[in-house]
Design a protein around this motif. Structure first.
Motif, PDB file in Angstrom:
ATOM      1  N   PHE A  88     111.515 -22.131  68.155  1.00  0.00           N
ATOM      2  CA  PHE A  88     110.463 -23.147  68.909  1.00  0.00           C
ATOM      3  C   PHE A  88     109.077 -22.742  68.797  1.00  0.00           C
ATOM      4  O   PHE A  88     108.460 -22.577  69.258  1.00  0.00           O
ATOM      5  CB  PHE A  88     111.362 -24.071  70.365  1.00  0.00           C
ATOM      6  N   HIS A  90     106.804 -24.033  68.925  1.00  0.00           N
ATOM      7  CA  HIS A  90     105.623 -24.648  69.902  1.00  0.00           C
ATOM      8  C   HIS A  90     105.748 -23.797  71.295  1.00  0.00           C
ATOM      9  O   HIS A  90     104.738 -24.752  72.339  1.00  0.00           O
ATOM     10  CB  HIS A  90     105.949 -25.921  69.903  1.00  0.00           C
ATOM     11  N   LEU A  91     106.865 -22.731  71.794  1.00  0.00           N
ATOM     12  CA  LEU A  91     107.617 -22.723  72.775  1.00  0.00           C
ATOM     13  C   LEU A  91     107.315 -21.081  72.632  1.00  0.00           C
ATOM     14  O   LEU A  91     107.333 -21.235  71.507  1.00  0.00           O
ATOM     15  CB  LEU A  91     108.751 -23.186  73.035  1.00  0.00           C
ATOM     16  N   GLU A  95     109.532 -18.391  77.108  1.00  0.00           N
ATOM     17  CA  GLU A  95     110.150 -19.968  76.722  1.00  0.00           C
ATOM     18  C   GLU A  95     111.957 -19.715  75.747  1.00  0.00           C
ATOM     19  O   GLU A  95     112.771 -20.165  76.587  1.00  0.00           O
ATOM     20  CB  GLU A  95     109.360 -21.201  76.612  1.00  0.00           C
ATOM     21  N   LEU A  98     114.479 -17.730  77.525  1.00  0.00           N
ATOM     22  CA  LEU A  98     114.767 -18.783  79.100  1.00  0.00           C
ATOM     23  C   LEU A  98     115.778 -19.959  78.431  1.00  0.00           C
ATOM     24  O   LEU A  98     116.321 -19.796  79.036  1.00  0.00           O
ATOM     25  CB  LEU A  98     113.785 -18.966  79.730  1.00  0.00           C
ATOM     26  N   LEU A  99     115.532 -20.478  76.827  1.00  0.00           N
ATOM     27  CA  LEU A  99     116.173 -21.377  76.074  1.00  0.00           C
ATOM     28  C   LEU A  99     117.191 -20.696  75.784  1.00  0.00           C
ATOM     29  O   LEU A  99     118.246 -21.581  76.830  1.00  0.00           O
ATOM     30  CB  LEU A  99     116.076 -22.460  75.074  1.00  0.00           C
ATOM     31  N   ALA A 101     119.170 -18.615  77.728  1.00  0.00           N
ATOM     32  CA  ALA A 101     120.004 -18.460  79.027  1.00  0.00           C
ATOM     33  C   ALA A 101     119.834 -19.909  79.578  1.00  0.00           C
ATOM     34  O   ALA A 101     120.560 -19.429  80.799  1.00  0.00           O
ATOM     35  CB  ALA A 101     118.948 -17.522  79.320  1.00  0.00           C
ATOM     36  N   TYR A 102     120.138 -21.201  78.838  1.00  0.00           N
ATOM     37  CA  TYR A 102     120.456 -22.432  79.950  1.00  0.00           C
ATOM     38  C   TYR A 102     121.042 -22.536  80.136  1.00  0.00           C
ATOM     39  O   TYR A 102     120.905 -22.964  81.077  1.00  0.00           O
ATOM     40  CB  TYR A 102     119.824 -23.272  78.409  1.00  0.00           C
ATOM     41  N   SER A 103     122.161 -21.883  79.519  1.00  0.00           N
ATOM     42  CA  SER A 103     123.448 -22.236  80.896  1.00  0.00           C
ATOM     43  C   SER A 103     124.137 -21.639  81.442  1.00  0.00           C
ATOM     44  O   SER A 103     124.958 -21.725  82.344  1.00  0.00           O
ATOM     45  CB  SER A 103     124.632 -22.415  79.631  1.00  0.00           C
ATOM     46  N   ARG A 104     122.943 -20.580  81.731  1.00  0.00           N
ATOM     47  CA  ARG A 104     123.035 -19.944  82.873  1.00  0.00           C
ATOM     48  C   ARG A 104     122.143 -20.423  84.290  1.00  0.00           C
ATOM     49  O   ARG A 104     121.294 -20.341  84.466  1.00  0.00           O
ATOM     50  CB  ARG A 104     123.008 -18.513  82.918  1.00  0.00           C
ATOM     51  N   ARG A 105     122.890 -19.282  85.478  1.00  0.00           N
ATOM     52  CA  ARG A 105     121.869 -19.475  86.917  1.00  0.00           C
ATOM     53  C   ARG A 105     121.624 -18.585  87.361  1.00  0.00           C
ATOM     54  O   ARG A 105     120.923 -18.775  88.911  1.00  0.00           O
ATOM     55  CB  ARG A 105     122.946 -20.913  87.302  1.00  0.00           C
ATOM     56  N   ARG A 147     117.504 -14.065  71.448  1.00  0.00           N
ATOM     57  CA  ARG A 147     117.394 -15.771  72.590  1.00  0.00           C
ATOM     58  C   ARG A 147     118.813 -15.950  71.840  1.00  0.00           C
ATOM     59  O   ARG A 147     119.776 -16.306  73.390  1.00  0.00           O
ATOM     60  CB  ARG A 147     117.320 -16.889  71.049  1.00  0.00           C
TER      61      ARG A 147
END
Lengths: 234, 297
Positions: A88, A90-91, A95, A98-99, A101-105, A147
């Motif tokens: 990405f 523009h990020l 960031e 982090l994307l 890892a989006y599916s993780r909490r 990523r």
């Protein structure tokens, strides 16, 4: 362990995969080589859930994957670093990671894996606050791989990770792939650079116009006349 | 012109500009993600005003509660519109979704005519927004202060969500590349629904404040403000949230100041915005802050 049986994929009007079967055993590097348009990317995109297969099955750890959406597949531990990097722009680098890892909490786990990725790719640490679009091509490739790793995959799929990189960087990328594999992650690698891919692969498949025409250990295919002739410029 | 009157005009411009900006944000967010002009957005704005009216007259809610309830209800309508009218067309050609948007716009207008009747209605206004205040010797309507302040608070809330939360990160990712976002595990449809919810909430807030400022409710009241906010979004650079805010505020100021300084042109007030649209599209189609995409090989 990932096992694909008789997979058919249609793309627009094209029959891109015509009954492909393939095994990616746990802890191994498996590579898929072939010419442009042979269907290598379609294969990875089908496993990742980006394209739907018509028939055939994709079974991972005993569970059928075809029909699941991409987010569900990432959660089950299969990540794809797509062709052309697709970072990405523009990020920021941070960031972008982090994307991944989006599916993780698990915040602590994400922070730990961020450190792990920064250790694998020190350049990313230096540039973590920079926009992805300002990175060089090689750095963007590192970001794309990093990523994908941020989802803590057990199967990492890489689509043309060496494309467009300088020869020295290509060596680095393949060394990193071996290191990631040594840390316990299975790798499914699609490459145009057949020589480098076969050198590090435990097992390899040759894909031609949607069909597997040859398979064997990396070493065996490196010595195979047909492979040498068609893909290694011999 | 005295200082006092000039100040009045500036406050009016700021008020109108804030209202445009709040609507424009919804247009620009949806466009940024789906490349879709959500024509139903004008009707979302209108519903906000009517829902407060209902809350106060039908359910006898206290005004602040009616306001809050209306914003939430309209946000849900926005999510529903996406679910019913746009999501089934996600993989269809873009023009199909656009036609669907126009259809939803007419549908909601006509539902409003049936539900609320076509006769214009008076709006309840809390007294504390009516009594003029003295600020530094200048008489000011509390409403002209309330609108910009409330708008800024809402925008700050939006900025927080978009730039400092995980769903916000998902939104920014989707706006560039839906497929790769899905690959990262972003639940694309949920994030799009959230985008519609947030944009609709802001439009509802704008509609509610609009009805306080110009206290008459009509089922078609959203059409002209909606078009102008759309122009503001294009002017600011469609797809850019700061662009929508700047475009909205500038358009609001220009409109008020042109009428103030050239009273003869007051009749052309609406035409002016459309002239601006044509000029922007001719001279700088990407708008003030519009993004040009760059790629690295």
């Amino acid at each position: 362990m990932l096992s694909i049986t008789d997979l058919h994929v249609h793309y627009g009007g094209i029959h891109a995969l015509q009954g492909v079967s393939l095994e990616a055993p746990a802890g191994k590097i498996v590579t898929l080589i072939g010419a442009n348009g042979a269907g290598k990317s379609s294969m990875l995109r089908a496993i990742a859930g980006l394209v739907k297969s018509k028939t055939g099955s994709i079974v991972y750890e005993g569970e059928e994957m075809s029909g699941l959406d991409p987010a569900a597949i990432v959660r089950r531990g299969i990540a794809l670093s797509p062709e052309g990097r697709r970072i990405f722009p523009h990020l920021t680098v941070h960031e972008n990671l982090l994307l991944g890892a989006y599916s993780r909490r698990d915040r602590a786990g994400i922070a730990r894996d961020m450190e792990w990725v920064f250790d694998l790719f020190p350049r990313l640490r230096e540039r973590s606050a920079q926009k992805g679009g300002t990175l060089s091509g090689g750095e963007q490739q590192m970001l794309a791989v990093g990523r994908a790793l941020m989802s803590r995959p057990r199967v990492l799929m890489l689509d043309e990770p060496s494309l467009g990189l300088a020869p020295l960087l290509v060596k680095d990328v393949f060394a990193i792939i071996q290191r990631i594999n040594a840390e316990g992650c299975s790798v499914l690698l699609v490459e145009q650079n057949a020589y480098a891919a076969l050198t590090i692969a435990h097992y390899a498949y040759v894909l031609e116009t949607g069909r597997i025409t040859l398979q064997g250990t990396g070493e065996a295919l490196l010595a195979d006349d047909r492979v040498v002739h068609a893909y290694l410029g011999g | 012109m005295t200082i006092e009157i000039l100040l009045q005009h500036l406050l009016n411009g700021l008020t109108l500009g804030s209202l445009y900006a709040l609507i424009a944000i919804g247009y620009t967010m949806v466009y940024g993600i789906l490349r879709l002009i959500n024509f139903a957005h004008s009707e979302i704005f209108m519903l906000g005003a009517y829902f407060v009216f209902w809350g106060v007259t039908l359910f006898h809610l206290p005004w602040p509660l009616a306001l809050f309830g209306a914003v939430v209800a309209v946000a849900l309508v926005g999510v529903l519109v996406d679910r019913v009218a746009y999501r089934p067309l996600r993989d269809a050609p873009r023009i199909s979704a656009l036609i669907s948007a126009i259809g939803v716009s007419f549908f909601l207008q006509n539902v409003a005519i049936v539900l609320f009747k076509a006769i214009p209605r008076e709006v309840y206004r809390p007294q504390w927004l009516e009594d003029p205040l003295l600020v530094g010797g200048v008489r000011v309507l509390p409403l002209t202060l309330f609108v910009p302040i409330f708008s800024v608070l809402l925008m700050l809330g939006l900025v927080y969500v978009v730039y400092h939360t995980k769903p916000g990160l998902g939104m920014r990712a989707i706006s560039k590349d839906i497929e790769t976002s899905a690959l990262m595990g972003v639940p694309v449809n949920q994030v799009i629904a959230l985008t519609f919810g947030l944009g609709s909430a802001l439009a509802a807030a704008s509609g509610i404040m609009w009805a306080l400022r110009y206290p008459q409710l009509q089922p078609v009241m959203g059409v002209i403000p909606g078009f102008k906010a759309f122009i503001a979004a294009v002017f600011g650079g469609i797809g850019s949230i700061p662009g929508a805010v700047i475009g909205g505020v500038i358009l609001g100021f220009l409109e008020i100041l042109i009428v103030a300084f050239f009273p003869d042109l007051a009749g052309y007030r609406d035409a002016f915005a459309f002239v601006l649209l044509i000029v922007v599209l001719l001279v700088k189609p990407t708008g003030l802050l519009g993004a040009r995409s760059e790629e690295k090989v």
